[in-house]
Design a protein around this motif. Structure first.
Motif, PDB file in Angstrom:
ATOM      1  N   LYS A  28       1.012  -1.543   0.334  1.00  6.79           N
ATOM      2  CA  LYS A  28      -0.276  -0.084  -0.089  1.00  6.79           C
ATOM      3  C   LYS A  28       1.669   1.176   0.124  1.00  6.79           C
ATOM      4  O   LYS A  28       1.568   1.481   1.083  1.00  6.79           O
ATOM      5  N   LEU A  29       0.839   1.672  -0.999  1.00 10.52           N
ATOM      6  CA  LEU A  29       1.762   3.047  -1.381  1.00 10.52           C
ATOM      7  C   LEU A  29       1.464   4.418  -1.409  1.00 10.52           C
ATOM      8  O   LEU A  29       0.209   4.335  -1.582  1.00 10.52           O
ATOM      9  N   SER A  30       1.737   4.705  -0.412  1.00 16.48           N
ATOM     10  CA  SER A  30       0.669   6.830  -0.374  1.00 16.48           C
ATOM     11  C   SER A  30       1.247   7.140  -1.602  1.00 16.48           C
ATOM     12  O   SER A  30      -0.129   7.913  -2.248  1.00 16.48           O
ATOM     13  N   LYS A  31       1.556   7.162  -2.537  1.00 17.17           N
ATOM     14  CA  LYS A  31       0.971   7.703  -3.741  1.00 17.17           C
ATOM     15  C   LYS A  31       1.175   7.490  -4.952  1.00 17.17           C
ATOM     16  O   LYS A  31       0.047   7.262  -5.835  1.00 17.17           O
ATOM     17  N   THR A  32       1.379   6.116  -4.731  1.00 19.10           N
ATOM     18  CA  THR A  32       1.293   5.280  -6.083  1.00 19.10           C
ATOM     19  C   THR A  32      -0.022   4.400  -5.780  1.00 19.10           C
ATOM     20  O   THR A  32      -0.933   4.621  -6.617  1.00 19.10           O
ATOM     21  N   GLY A  33      -0.661   4.025  -4.763  1.00 16.73           N
ATOM     22  CA  GLY A  33      -1.624   3.738  -5.028  1.00 16.73           C
ATOM     23  C   GLY A  33      -1.625   1.491  -4.609  1.00 16.73           C
ATOM     24  O   GLY A  33       0.382   1.820  -4.370  1.00 16.73           O
ATOM     25  N   PRO A  34      -1.963   0.598  -3.773  1.00 16.95           N
ATOM     26  CA  PRO A  34      -1.949  -0.672  -3.796  1.00 16.95           C
ATOM     27  C   PRO A  34      -1.139  -1.006  -5.262  1.00 16.95           C
ATOM     28  O   PRO A  34      -2.016  -0.619  -6.471  1.00 16.95           O
ATOM     29  N   VAL A  35      -0.432  -1.525  -5.144  1.00 14.80           N
ATOM     30  CA  VAL A  35       0.440  -2.724  -5.719  1.00 14.80           C
ATOM     31  C   VAL A  35       0.628  -3.786  -5.653  1.00 14.80           C
ATOM     32  O   VAL A  35       1.177  -4.367  -4.570  1.00 14.80           O
TER      33      VAL A  35
END
Ligand SMILES: [Zn+2]
Length: 287
Positions: free
Chosen positions: A214-221
């Motif tokens: 869960k990445l704050s800028k990229t979103g979930p990956v």
């Protein structure tokens, strides 16, 4: 005598100058980030000699090449290395140039790529692989001092003789004595806050797993491991003939596709050569 030294002087100066780069200390030690970061390293590519096991024809594929990325997740509470490439750093010649193993080529040692952003193997809290095949465990031994996150059926196949021809036991032998967490749940929340989760997706190997971030800028990956190899496998719903358990692969793919829908996560297929080429590489990072 003086004449002799002055004649030698240019050679002495040259020797000092060429030796100087060796004395340059490692980059400043990395500090824990404020939010989760994902670094992608170029651990090379695979020139697949035979694509028939993938049940795909050459004309169905954009390329038969596969990428081999390695990953570092830097979390405020620690670090995780996910997959360690195919070519061990020891296979690189001292003068530089690519390293090779079987049909893999890598441009640069993994530990050198880590050092460029201020990490030594001793700074890595956790080590995890998608699975035990040779093109994912190349530099496992470098991280024997980390805590290894693995599921029992996967660890068992790695240390049971006769060894699988799909791996290189010498490249992970040091893990036998590593501090090890045997994961017994489908989801394993690495840092306890839901941002870095290992998800069980068995089939390709006994206890294959994927990595959810869960990445704050990229979103979930979701980082795929070998749940898929070529992106066309996903589109055309082809299952390789060489899966450890093809039925499990079908079920794992279905469950993960449902999860992607529900979570809105992107899927990064690690061996997708064209998609991987577009990813930002270390020292850049995703956050
Ligand atoms: Zn692979």
């Amino acid at each position: 005598m003086t004449k002799y030294i002055s004649r030698l002087l240019p050679a002495i100066i040259l020797a000092i100058l060429t030796a100087a780069p060796l004395a340059i200390p490692q980059q400043r030690k990395a500090q824990p980030p404020k939010s989760v970061r994902l670094y992608v390293f170029d651990c090379g590519s695979l020139n697949i000699p035979d694509i028939t096991p993938y049940q795909l024809k050459k004309e169905e594929l954009a390329t038969t090449l596969m990428s081999v990325p390695c990953f570092l997740v830097a979390h405020p509470k620690g670090t995780l290395v996910w997959d360690t490439g195919a070519v061990p750093d020891s296979a690189f010649k001292p003068g530089g140039g690519p390293g090779t193993l079987r049909y893999a080529t890598a441009p640069k040692p993994l530990t050198a790529q880590l050092a460029e952003i201020g990490y030594a193997p001793a700074d890595i809290t956790y080590l995890a692989f998608s699975h035990f095949h040779w093109d994912h465990i190349g530099n496992a031994n470098a991280f024997a001092g980390s805590t290894w996150l693995v599921r029992k059926p996967e660890r068992d196949i790695m240390f049971t003789e006769p060894f699988s021809p799909r791996t290189e036991p010498a490249n992970y032998s040091a893990l036998k004595n590593s501090k090890t967490t045997l994961i017994a749940t489908d989801d394993h929340d690495v840092f306890g806050d839901g941002t870095v989760v290992l998800k069980a997706t068995p089939g390709h190997s006994p206890a294959h797993q994927v990595l959810f971030l869960k990445l704050s800028k990229t979103g979930p990956v979701v980082i795929s491991g070998d749940l898929y190899h070529y992106p066309e496998e996903r589109k055309l719903k082809r299952i390789p003939t060489t899966e450890f358990n093809a039925e499990q692969t079908v079920a794992s793919r279905a469950a993960l596709e449902a999860f992607l829908k529900k979570s809105g996560a992107q899927l990064w297929i690690q061996h997708d050569y064209k998609a991987n080429a577009k990813l930002k590489k270390s020292p850049q990072y995703y956050e």
